[in-house]
Design an enzyme around this catalytic site. Structure first.
Site, mmCIF file in Angstrom:
data_model
loop_
_atom_site.group_PDB
_atom_site.id
_atom_site.type_symbol
_atom_site.label_atom_id
_atom_site.label_comp_id
_atom_site.label_asym_id
_atom_site.label_seq_id
_atom_site.Cartn_x
_atom_site.Cartn_y
_atom_site.Cartn_z
ATOM 1 N N HIS A 195 0.825 -1.199 0.000
ATOM 2 C CA HIS A 195 0.000 0.000 0.000
ATOM 3 C C HIS A 195 0.871 1.265 0.000
ATOM 4 O O HIS A 195 0.718 2.145 -0.854
ATOM 5 C CB HIS A 195 -0.916 -0.030 1.232
ATOM 6 C CG HIS A 195 -1.834 1.139 1.348
ATOM 7 N ND1 HIS A 195 -3.154 1.092 1.000
ATOM 8 C CD2 HIS A 195 -1.605 2.411 1.778
ATOM 9 C CE1 HIS A 195 -3.703 2.277 1.212
ATOM 10 N NE2 HIS A 195 -2.786 3.101 1.682
ATOM 11 N N GLU A 196 1.815 1.323 0.923
ATOM 12 C CA GLU A 196 2.672 2.511 1.007
ATOM 13 C C GLU A 196 3.581 2.624 -0.218
ATOM 14 O O GLU A 196 3.853 3.729 -0.701
ATOM 15 C CB GLU A 196 3.505 2.500 2.296
ATOM 16 C CG GLU A 196 2.682 2.604 3.576
ATOM 17 C CD GLU A 196 1.711 3.775 3.586
ATOM 18 O OE1 GLU A 196 2.043 4.846 3.061
ATOM 19 O OE2 GLU A 196 0.603 3.600 4.132
ATOM 20 N N HIS A 202 1.674 4.451 -2.871
ATOM 21 C CA HIS A 202 1.678 5.907 -2.675
ATOM 22 C C HIS A 202 3.031 6.497 -3.092
ATOM 23 O O HIS A 202 3.102 7.486 -3.816
ATOM 24 C CB HIS A 202 1.504 6.262 -1.188
ATOM 25 C CG HIS A 202 0.108 6.132 -0.680
ATOM 26 N ND1 HIS A 202 -0.977 6.698 -1.306
ATOM 27 C CD2 HIS A 202 -0.392 5.512 0.428
ATOM 28 C CE1 HIS A 202 -2.077 6.421 -0.607
ATOM 29 N NE2 HIS A 202 -1.746 5.702 0.444
ATOM 30 N N ASP A 258 -7.618 7.447 2.736
ATOM 31 C CA ASP A 258 -7.180 7.947 1.424
ATOM 32 C C ASP A 258 -8.372 8.283 0.546
ATOM 33 O O ASP A 258 -8.399 9.309 -0.130
ATOM 34 C CB ASP A 258 -6.378 6.870 0.682
ATOM 35 C CG ASP A 258 -5.079 6.538 1.380
ATOM 36 O OD1 ASP A 258 -4.568 7.400 2.109
ATOM 37 O OD2 ASP A 258 -4.585 5.417 1.179
#
Ligand code: ZN
Length: 318
Positions: free
Chosen positions: A99-100, A103, A175
């Site tokens: 997930h990170e 980003h 988000d």
């Protein structure tokens, strides 16, 4: 709610000078550099930063507060305290890393996003992980191109999970909320929709950030409301497709970044660059995080006593 304007570089330097007046600083601490590295911080944040740095130094029984203490303090003030007690399952850790990584990769690839400063999967506050971007300079206005790129970045996390696991988790709720609010503000508040033109819909500050205001009568028709919804949706979906394209194109980088996060837990801008160029990180893997801080009486009283005002945050209990 009253908005206090955030201090500019000169203002931040001034605040830092005031709050470090009685704090013994090591020679490697240049307040100007710290002021430069903290755009967006409020006066209260900066005061907190000095206090936290002093606490870090005191915990390590240092005579003076060093630059590394400020670095650690900055992480804590910006991202919230680490939640050391929280144990993530292996699967949760992988999921957060992907997930990170999503980003970070989208943020790195789009010129409108602020440079990625750090990416971490160490839980802090409510977040399981965090990608932290720092603006290069003080920002006053928001520009459409930048906002569009930021939208892409905020959707990059969820998208990476989808692409890698074919699965969606609830971890992206924040988000998604942010993206929806931003898109709505662009249409309703900043007149950035070509279809609807430079008009404000809904009145007052911040109202659009709270979603629809059901209490007061909207100053636009039901038909306009539909157009607004369609525009907001169009903006978000456009960003979604753009972010997806980036991640698909750079799938190998995405995997490398996620792997590195699982192994190292936190990576910085230089690490990110290495991984995107196809390299691997070679530095030593992090030692298990130290859990027990020294007892209160062992702390260097000199630094603590020097603090202007009583530190507002208690040293973290492990
Ligand atoms: Zn996210």
């Amino acid at each position: 709610r009253i908005m206090v304007p955030r201090p500019d570089l000169k203002g931040r330097l001034g605040v830092l000078k005031v709050h470090t007046r009685r704090v013994p600083l090591s020679t490697d601490v240049e307040l100007e550099v710290i002021a430069r590295g903290t755009p967006g911080m409020t006066g209260a944040d900066l005061e907190n930063l000095v206090n936290e740095a002093a606490l870090f130094a005191a915990r390590l029984n240092k005579e003076k507060v060093e630059l590394s203490d400020f670095e650690q303090a900055k992480d804590k003030v910006f991202m919230g305290p680490e939640r050391k007690s929280m144990i993530m399952s292996e699967q949760e850790k992988r999921n957060t890393a992907v997930h990170e990584a999503g980003h970070a990769l989208v943020g790195r690839m789009l010129p409108g996003c602020d440079p990625v400063h750090k990416v971490t999967i160490i839980p802090r506050g409510q977040a399981l992980g965090l990608t932290w971007s720092l603006p290069k300079e003080d920002r006053i206005n928001l520009y459409k191109k930048k906002l569009m790129d930021q939208l892409c970045m905020s959707l990059g996390g969820r998208l990476a999970e989808e692409l890698m696991f074919g699965e969606m988790s609830s971890g992206a709720a924040n988000d998604i909320e942010q993206a929806s609010k931003l898109a709505r503000a662009m249409v309703c508040r900043w007149g950035m929709s070509e279809k609807l033109g430079p008009l404000a819909f809904g009145s007052g500050d911040g109202e659009v950030f709270l979603g629809r205001d059901f209490a007061s009568k909207p100053d636009y028709s039901e038909e306009t409301a539909k157009s607004i919804d369609a525009e907001v949706r169009g903006i978000v979906m456009g960003a979604y497709e753009r972010a997806k394209k980036i991640l698909v194109e750079h799938m190998e980088s995405l995997k490398r970044i996620a792997e590195a996060l699982v192994e190292y837990e936190t990576i910085d801008a230089a690490d990110l660059e290495i991984l995107i160029q196809g390299g691997q990180l070679t530095r030593a893997k992090p030692a298990p995080r130290v859990v027990a801080p020294p007892k209160e009486e062992k702390k260097n009283r000199r630094i603590l006593d020097a603090l202007d005002g009583i530190p507002k945050m208690e040293p973290e209990k492990a």
